[in-house]
Scaffold this motif. Structure first.
Motif, short mmCIF file in Angstrom:
data_model
loop_
_atom_site.label_atom_id
_atom_site.label_comp_id
_atom_site.label_asym_id
_atom_site.label_seq_id
_atom_site.Cartn_x
_atom_site.Cartn_y
_atom_site.Cartn_z
N SER A 41 0.83 -1.20 0.00
CA SER A 41 0.00 0.00 0.00
C SER A 41 0.87 1.25 0.00
N PHE A 42 1.94 1.25 0.78
CA PHE A 42 2.86 2.38 0.80
C PHE A 42 3.46 2.61 -0.59
N ALA A 43 3.97 1.54 -1.20
CA ALA A 43 4.60 1.67 -2.51
C ALA A 43 3.59 2.14 -3.56
N GLN A 87 -4.54 -8.97 -0.05
CA GLN A 87 -3.43 -8.41 0.72
C GLN A 87 -2.97 -7.05 0.22
N TYR A 88 -3.34 -6.68 -1.00
CA TYR A 88 -2.78 -5.47 -1.62
C TYR A 88 -3.77 -4.31 -1.58
N ASN A 89 -3.24 -3.11 -1.44
CA ASN A 89 -3.96 -1.85 -1.68
C ASN A 89 -4.90 -1.37 -0.57
N GLN A 90 -5.09 -2.12 0.50
CA GLN A 90 -6.10 -1.72 1.46
C GLN A 90 -5.76 -0.41 2.19
N HIS A 91 -4.45 -0.07 2.32
CA HIS A 91 -4.06 1.13 3.05
C HIS A 91 -3.63 2.28 2.15
N VAL A 92 -3.86 2.17 0.85
CA VAL A 92 -3.40 3.21 -0.07
C VAL A 92 -3.97 4.59 0.28
N PRO A 93 -5.28 4.73 0.54
CA PRO A 93 -5.79 6.07 0.90
C PRO A 93 -5.11 6.64 2.14
N ALA A 94 -4.78 5.78 3.11
CA ALA A 94 -4.15 6.26 4.34
C ALA A 94 -2.78 6.86 4.06
N PHE A 95 -1.98 6.17 3.25
CA PHE A 95 -0.64 6.69 2.95
C PHE A 95 -0.72 7.95 2.09
N ARG A 96 -1.69 8.02 1.21
CA ARG A 96 -1.84 9.24 0.42
C ARG A 96 -2.25 10.40 1.32
N GLN A 97 -3.05 10.12 2.36
CA GLN A 97 -3.41 11.17 3.31
C GLN A 97 -2.19 11.59 4.13
N MET A 98 -1.33 10.63 4.51
CA MET A 98 -0.11 10.97 5.22
C MET A 98 0.77 11.89 4.41
N GLN A 130 -1.67 -1.13 16.42
CA GLN A 130 -1.65 0.33 16.41
C GLN A 130 -1.46 0.87 15.00
N ARG A 131 -0.61 0.20 14.20
CA ARG A 131 -0.42 0.63 12.81
C ARG A 131 -1.74 0.59 12.06
N SER A 132 -2.42 -0.54 12.15
CA SER A 132 -3.67 -0.72 11.41
C SER A 132 -4.73 0.27 11.85
N GLU A 133 -4.82 0.51 13.16
CA GLU A 133 -5.80 1.46 13.66
C GLU A 133 -5.52 2.87 13.14
N HIS A 134 -4.26 3.25 13.15
CA HIS A 134 -3.88 4.58 12.66
C HIS A 134 -4.16 4.71 11.17
N LEU A 135 -3.83 3.69 10.41
CA LEU A 135 -4.06 3.73 8.96
C LEU A 135 -5.55 3.76 8.65
N ALA A 136 -6.35 3.02 9.41
CA ALA A 136 -7.79 3.03 9.18
C ALA A 136 -8.36 4.43 9.40
N ALA A 137 -7.89 5.11 10.44
CA ALA A 137 -8.36 6.47 10.71
C ALA A 137 -7.96 7.43 9.59
N LEU A 138 -6.74 7.29 9.07
CA LEU A 138 -6.28 8.14 7.97
C LEU A 138 -7.10 7.89 6.71
N SER A 139 -7.44 6.64 6.45
CA SER A 139 -8.22 6.31 5.26
C SER A 139 -9.57 7.01 5.27
N GLN A 140 -10.16 7.13 6.46
CA GLN A 140 -11.47 7.77 6.57
C GLN A 140 -11.40 9.26 6.20
#
Length: 356
Positions: free
Chosen positions: A197-199, A304-315, A340-350
């Protein structure tokens, strides 16, 4: 000398591992990558060769512009990556094997030195992958072998360009370069979703800026459309995965034949739903052109892929598109425990909203 030292280190790791099959696997991995590097020719030499086809010269020239952009604008650790070129005689650089138990969506995991455990195993030789696939199939596993366009050695080696890149359209070639270079920044063992997701976020935002500099910002819409189609497929897969997981939870109370029949029906419904979803798409979707044949293995890999992409783009947006600061924030996040990582990323995705 740096690359030779790293090769010797990998060879030493091979000799320290126990088991003939393990030694055989690492030997093919080391020899496969070594062969790839040894076959490389400097891009600059190819560009000055009058016999180089015009199309290839144009693509390779573009890759060198993209390398400079990646280093200067995206703060990626380019080094000497993508400064050599290899002509491959196949459409993929490696193939990945995925194996999942018959009544599960949790893939078998192979563990490696440095890299940790992953839900796939890469092979430079297709027949080697099929040999191991047959062993899993004999034990009742669902399996999937897929070709991989490119891979990253996480900065251990100066990865070359090859025909897997240059066969792509120009924008997708540049995006793939950004993606693979991003793996050099941060990598967490055992967290494929975080890494990919980061990449992918770096790939997307890097491509957006690249196309803007090239005077073609509208072309970014195509990349976003591909991401939208992938996300639509992921939503579909998650819905059917919930049905499968409910079924598999009953394996202690239902006979195997009944489980298999109901499993088959769910996958047939998923394949039909995917065909309907992708009917009007301008290009094949993530599972390829319909009709498709799906099982636990290709579904488990796709999830397994792409689920956190919106979170990293928000970061990155939070960092005002200062990529160096963004990478520091990602590295800090990577040091936190997984919950904690997953919780933080989920909040960023929102919080993330697409560029208008």
């Amino acid at each position: 000398m740096k690359q030779l030292s790293q090769i010797y280190l990998l060879l030493l790791l091979v000799t320290m591992l126990n088991g003939c099959s393990t030694i055989g696997y690492y030997s093919q991995a080391v020899s496969g990558h070594l062969s790839l590097m040894m076959a490389g020719e400097p891009v600059e030499k190819i560009l000055t060769n009058n016999e180089t086809p015009l199309e290839l010269r144009g693509k390779l020239s573009l890759t060198q512009q993209a390398r400079h952009f990646a280093a200067q604008r995206l703060a990626l650790p380019v080094g000497d990556a993508f400064s050599d070129y290899v002509e491959l005689n196949r459409p993929w650089v490696v193939v990945n094997l995925v194996a999942v138990p018959e009544f599960s969506l949790e893939p078998h995991r192979w563990c490696y030195p440095v890299l940790g455990c992953q839900a796939y195993r890469g092979y430079f030789n297709l027949e080697d992958a099929r040999t191991e696939e047959a062993q899993f199939q004999d034990n009742g596993f669902d399996t999937f072998i897929g070709g991989v366009t490119a891979y990253s050695t996480l900065g251990w080696f100066d990865d070359p360009l090859h025909t897997g890149f240059t066969r792509l359209a120009a924008d997708r070639m540049v995006a793939l370069m950004f993606h693979e270079l991003a793996h050099r920044v941060v990598y967490i063992a055992d967290d494929t979703a975080f890494n990919e997701s980061f990449a992918t976020a770096v790939e997307l935002e890097g491509l957006r800026l690249w196309l803007s500099e090239q005077g073609n910002p509208g072309q970014f819409r195509q990349a976003l459309d591909r991401l939208t189609r992938r996300n639509q497929t992921l939503t579909l897969v998650e819905d059917f995965s919930a049905r499968l997981q409910t079924l598999y939870a009953e394996q202690d109370s239902l006979p195997d034949d009944q489980l298999r029949n109901r499993k088959t029906a769910i996958f047939e419904d998923l394949a039909l739903a995917y065909q309907e979803l992708s009917a009007d798409w301008p290009e094949p979707g993530p599972f390829g052109p319909a009709p498709v044949s799906l099982n636990n293995a290709n579904v488990a890999l796709f999830r397994q892929y792409n689920q956190h992409v919106p979170a990293f783009r928000q970061m990155l947006r939070n960092a005002d598109y200062d990529f160096a600061s963004f990478y520091k924030a990602v590295e800090t996040l990577s040091e936190q425990p997984e919950p904690q990582r997953s919780e933080h990323l989920a909040a960023l995705s929102q919080r993330f909203e697409e560029h208008l």
